[in-house]
Design a protein around this motif. Structure first.
Motif, PDB file in Angstrom:
ATOM      1  N   ALA A   6      -1.845  -6.418  -5.613  1.00 23.15           N
ATOM      2  CA  ALA A   6      -0.790  -6.283  -6.470  1.00 23.15           C
ATOM      3  C   ALA A   6       0.483  -6.169  -5.961  1.00 23.15           C
ATOM      4  O   ALA A   6       1.514  -7.029  -6.396  1.00 23.15           O
ATOM      5  N   LEU A   7       0.750  -5.085  -5.119  1.00 20.97           N
ATOM      6  CA  LEU A   7       2.094  -4.965  -4.455  1.00 20.97           C
ATOM      7  C   LEU A   7       2.396  -6.253  -4.074  1.00 20.97           C
ATOM      8  O   LEU A   7       3.835  -6.499  -3.980  1.00 20.97           O
ATOM      9  N   PHE A  55       1.612   2.489 -11.068  1.00 23.18           N
ATOM     10  CA  PHE A  55       2.570   1.433 -11.103  1.00 23.18           C
ATOM     11  C   PHE A  55       4.130   2.359 -11.023  1.00 23.18           C
ATOM     12  O   PHE A  55       4.861   1.879 -10.297  1.00 23.18           O
ATOM     13  N   VAL A  56       4.181   2.731 -12.069  1.00 22.64           N
ATOM     14  CA  VAL A  56       5.637   3.515 -12.098  1.00 22.64           C
ATOM     15  C   VAL A  56       5.942   4.393 -10.813  1.00 22.64           C
ATOM     16  O   VAL A  56       7.024   4.344 -10.398  1.00 22.64           O
ATOM     17  N   SER A 115       2.238  -9.212  -4.503  1.00 23.38           N
ATOM     18  CA  SER A 115       2.539 -10.400  -5.439  1.00 23.38           C
ATOM     19  C   SER A 115       4.021 -10.011  -6.132  1.00 23.38           C
ATOM     20  O   SER A 115       4.457 -11.165  -6.805  1.00 23.38           O
ATOM     21  N   TYR A 116       4.517  -9.086  -5.885  1.00 25.28           N
ATOM     22  CA  TYR A 116       5.893  -8.575  -6.416  1.00 25.28           C
ATOM     23  C   TYR A 116       6.976  -8.989  -5.577  1.00 25.28           C
ATOM     24  O   TYR A 116       6.764  -8.268  -4.177  1.00 25.28           O
ATOM     25  N   ARG A 117       7.926  -9.379  -5.783  1.00 22.76           N
ATOM     26  CA  ARG A 117       9.052  -9.706  -4.728  1.00 22.76           C
ATOM     27  C   ARG A 117       9.510  -8.459  -4.126  1.00 22.76           C
ATOM     28  O   ARG A 117      10.086  -8.456  -3.145  1.00 22.76           O
ATOM     29  N   PHE A 170       8.449  -5.565  -3.769  1.00 25.66           N
ATOM     30  CA  PHE A 170       7.674  -4.348  -2.973  1.00 25.66           C
ATOM     31  C   PHE A 170       7.641  -4.690  -1.296  1.00 25.66           C
ATOM     32  O   PHE A 170       7.326  -6.100  -1.424  1.00 25.66           O
ATOM     33  N   ARG A 199      -7.084  -3.802  -4.135  1.00 24.18           N
ATOM     34  CA  ARG A 199      -6.623  -3.853  -5.469  1.00 24.18           C
ATOM     35  C   ARG A 199      -4.855  -3.588  -5.419  1.00 24.18           C
ATOM     36  O   ARG A 199      -3.988  -4.435  -5.875  1.00 24.18           O
ATOM     37  N   ILE A 200      -4.705  -2.601  -4.499  1.00 23.49           N
ATOM     38  CA  ILE A 200      -3.371  -2.281  -4.907  1.00 23.49           C
ATOM     39  C   ILE A 200      -2.472  -3.106  -3.724  1.00 23.49           C
ATOM     40  O   ILE A 200      -1.472  -3.494  -4.088  1.00 23.49           O
ATOM     41  N   LEU A 231       4.282   3.960  -7.956  1.00 21.84           N
ATOM     42  CA  LEU A 231       4.666   3.045  -6.723  1.00 21.84           C
ATOM     43  C   LEU A 231       6.091   2.508  -6.545  1.00 21.84           C
ATOM     44  O   LEU A 231       6.847   2.538  -5.592  1.00 21.84           O
ATOM     45  N   CYS A 232       6.703   2.236  -7.927  1.00 20.26           N
ATOM     46  CA  CYS A 232       8.043   1.677  -8.011  1.00 20.26           C
ATOM     47  C   CYS A 232       8.655   2.792  -7.410  1.00 20.26           C
ATOM     48  O   CYS A 232       9.925   2.603  -6.685  1.00 20.26           O
ATOM     49  N   VAL A 277      -3.929   6.865 -13.289  1.00 21.58           N
ATOM     50  CA  VAL A 277      -4.166   5.564 -13.215  1.00 21.58           C
ATOM     51  C   VAL A 277      -2.987   4.933 -14.005  1.00 21.58           C
ATOM     52  O   VAL A 277      -2.474   4.112 -13.781  1.00 21.58           O
ATOM     53  N   GLU A 278      -2.736   5.822 -15.284  1.00 21.78           N
ATOM     54  CA  GLU A 278      -1.601   5.204 -16.032  1.00 21.78           C
ATOM     55  C   GLU A 278      -0.357   5.116 -15.421  1.00 21.78           C
ATOM     56  O   GLU A 278       0.710   4.385 -15.998  1.00 21.78           O
ATOM     57  N   ASN A 279      -0.087   6.214 -14.575  1.00 19.69           N
ATOM     58  CA  ASN A 279       1.527   5.930 -13.945  1.00 19.69           C
ATOM     59  C   ASN A 279       1.357   5.517 -12.680  1.00 19.69           C
ATOM     60  O   ASN A 279       2.436   5.733 -12.079  1.00 19.69           O
TER      61      ASN A 279
END
Lengths: 419, 75
Positions: free
Chosen positions: B60-61, B25-26, B63-65, B67, B56-57, B28-29, B21-23
């Motif tokens: 989130a994804l 976001f990193v 909403s960022y330009r 991704f 949820r994923i 998926l980047c 869970v902690e990594n």
């Protein structure tokens, strides 16, 4: 007025990620000291030094750490906020590129003091080279035993995750940043609870600016007394000012807090205005700060003096505007940026920013009326009063202060049509 | 930029030391940087491994330009 190199003294003297170059110049001394002192004493030293956050809000660092350190059970996090999205601010990049080990040392000391095993550095997505450098730095640090388990032979274990921000201004706001790491939309939340109580994944979290963390090793290495000799009563130390806008020489300058006035700073370091015309207005704390003009430019470069003059020191991004440009034009540029960046989480900011933009466009296009200006004031004040996060509370400030300081510009824009 | 293949994807997971869970976001980047998008099967896989819902994923994804998901990656 002269530059004081306290945080930036190693910038340009070694080639990061070369750790030997850093150690040769007194690097890691503070970390070793901290490990010997124990977490409580470190927090006491930072409190005694009177360090306040350099990210904009100016919250005292020591008490913030103490809040998180007070929670003894379970996972805690430390996040270094290197998003640096504020208009006219580029000071953190100097430290991230020029002396990254100093920042890392600050992160490690912070993690040690509050008891965080997981740390993140959230870097602005446009800083490509910086992110590359930090990826290499983490590898070097692991090799040198500065990240991972048993750091420098102590029981401390800290891991650092480099995160590339995904190009949203709002992720510079601490709760939006946390949301994004939690795999949510980057949007702010209501406070309280503050991140120090319920931050990342509901756990106590410290979010510190790059410059704040870079101050920490300096304070421990030089000693609190030496550090407090710099600056003024209540605001010790130095500050990195980013100077930009209509000046001959823009750049980042480290100055002793309160060592001169805003006008002197622009004259001596910026070489005066770019076109040689007098200064019309200055934003002393990034794109969301109020304008200063005329006599208020004679205020000292301290947070308190700038506040008394009618603005805020914010991120210390000094933006200069010279005579010859209409205030309507200036705020139009700023609002265009912020209008694009509102996260949409709360209604006042989401709707207010669009309405303000529409009215300014209307006034700029020469179709404004007196009622429009009144409406600008009302919407602006409402946003400041009830928005959830710092962005919504701050983006109308330049508009409101331009209306106060340069009503003639707005009237001229209106009269163009009626005449 | 590579087209998506399972082997590279598995290696990426190994590089971050396993998905948590902690990594996430990193991670998926990294997926976005490597393949130029986050394919649907990755979303399904990470949702299963971390316990987050797919919604949820995606939420989130998108909403960022930076991704790209779903139709933008040819899914």
């Amino acid at each position: 007025m002269k530059e004081i190199k306290l945080l930036t003294r190693r910038v340009g003297t070694y080639e990061p990620p070369d750790l030997k170059g850093y150690e040769a110049q007194g690097g890691l001394v503070a970390l070793k000291k901290a490990l010997a002192m124990g977490p409580e004493s470190v927090i006491d030293e930072i409190k005694r030094a009177g360090l306040v956050g350099r990210g904009g809000a100016g919250f005292p660092t020591g008490p913030k750490w103490a809040m998180v350190a007070g929670e003894k059970q379970g996972q805690k996090y430390l996040i270094c906020n290197a998003e640096e999205g504020e208009v006219g601010t580029f000071k953190d990049k100097v430290l991230l590129d020029g002396d990254p080990w100093l920042v890392l040392e600050g992160i490690l000391i912070g993690a040690f003091a509050v008891g965080a095993e997981k740390t993140y550095i959230y870097i602005n997505g446009e800083y490509d080279q910086t992110i590359e450098l930090w990826d290499r730095l983490v590898v070097e640090a692991r090799k040198a035993g500065l990240l991972g388990d048993d750091i420098l032979g102590s029981k401390l274990s800290v891991d650092l995750q480099v995160v590339k921000s995904k190009g949203l201004y709002i992720t510079g706001e601490e709760l939006a940043l946390i949301s994004s790491l939690e795999m949510r939309r980057a949007a702010s939340r209501l406070k309280p609870p503050y991140p120090t109580e319920k931050g990342l994944f509901g756990r106590p979290t410290v979010v510190n600016n790059v410059e704040t963390l870079a101050n920490v090793p300096v304070i421990l290495a030089e000693g609190v007394e030496a550090y407090r000799r710099l600056g003024v009563e209540g605001e010790p130390g130095t500050r990195l000012f980013s100077l930009s806008g209509d000046v001959k020489k823009s750049g980042v300058y480290e100055l002793e807090i309160g060592s001169g006035t805003l006008a002197e700073f622009i004259e001596e370091f910026g070489g005066g205005t770019a076109g040689g015309r007098p200064i019309k207005a200055v934003q002393p704390g990034g794109g969301t700060s109020r304008f200063l003009a005329g006599d208020s430019l004679k205020c000292k470069l301290t947070a308190r003096a700038i506040l008394q003059a009618g603005s805020g020191i914010g991120t210390a991004g000094v933006i200069v505007y010279e005579e010859g440009k209409s205030a309507v034009d200036i705020v139009k540029g700023l609002i265009e940026f912020y209008g694009f960046e509102s996260c949409g989480r709360c209604a006042p900011c989401r709707i207010g920013v669009v309405r303000i933009k529409e009215i300014i466009d209307k006034v700029f296009g020469g179709e404004g009326t007196d009622e429009d200006l009144e409406q600008l004031r009302q919407i602006g004040k409402a946003c400041v009063a009830v928005s959830t996060c710092g962005m919504g509370q701050a983006f109308p400030l330049p508009v409101l202060s331009a209306l106060e300081l340069f009503p003639q510009d707005f009237e001229a824009a209106i009269e163009k049509v009626s005449a | 930029m590579k087209t998506f293949d399972m082997q590279t994807y598995q290696n990426l997971i190994k590089d971050v030391g396993g998905l948590t869970v902690e990594n996430l976001f990193v991670f998926l980047c990294k997926v976005q940087e490597t393949f130029g998008c986050v394919p649907n099967e990755v979303v399904r896989d990470v949702a299963m491994k971390t316990g987050f819902s797919e919604a949820r994923i995606y939420g989130a994804l998108t909403s960022y330009r930076e991704f790209k998901v779903g139709r933008e990656c040819g899914d």
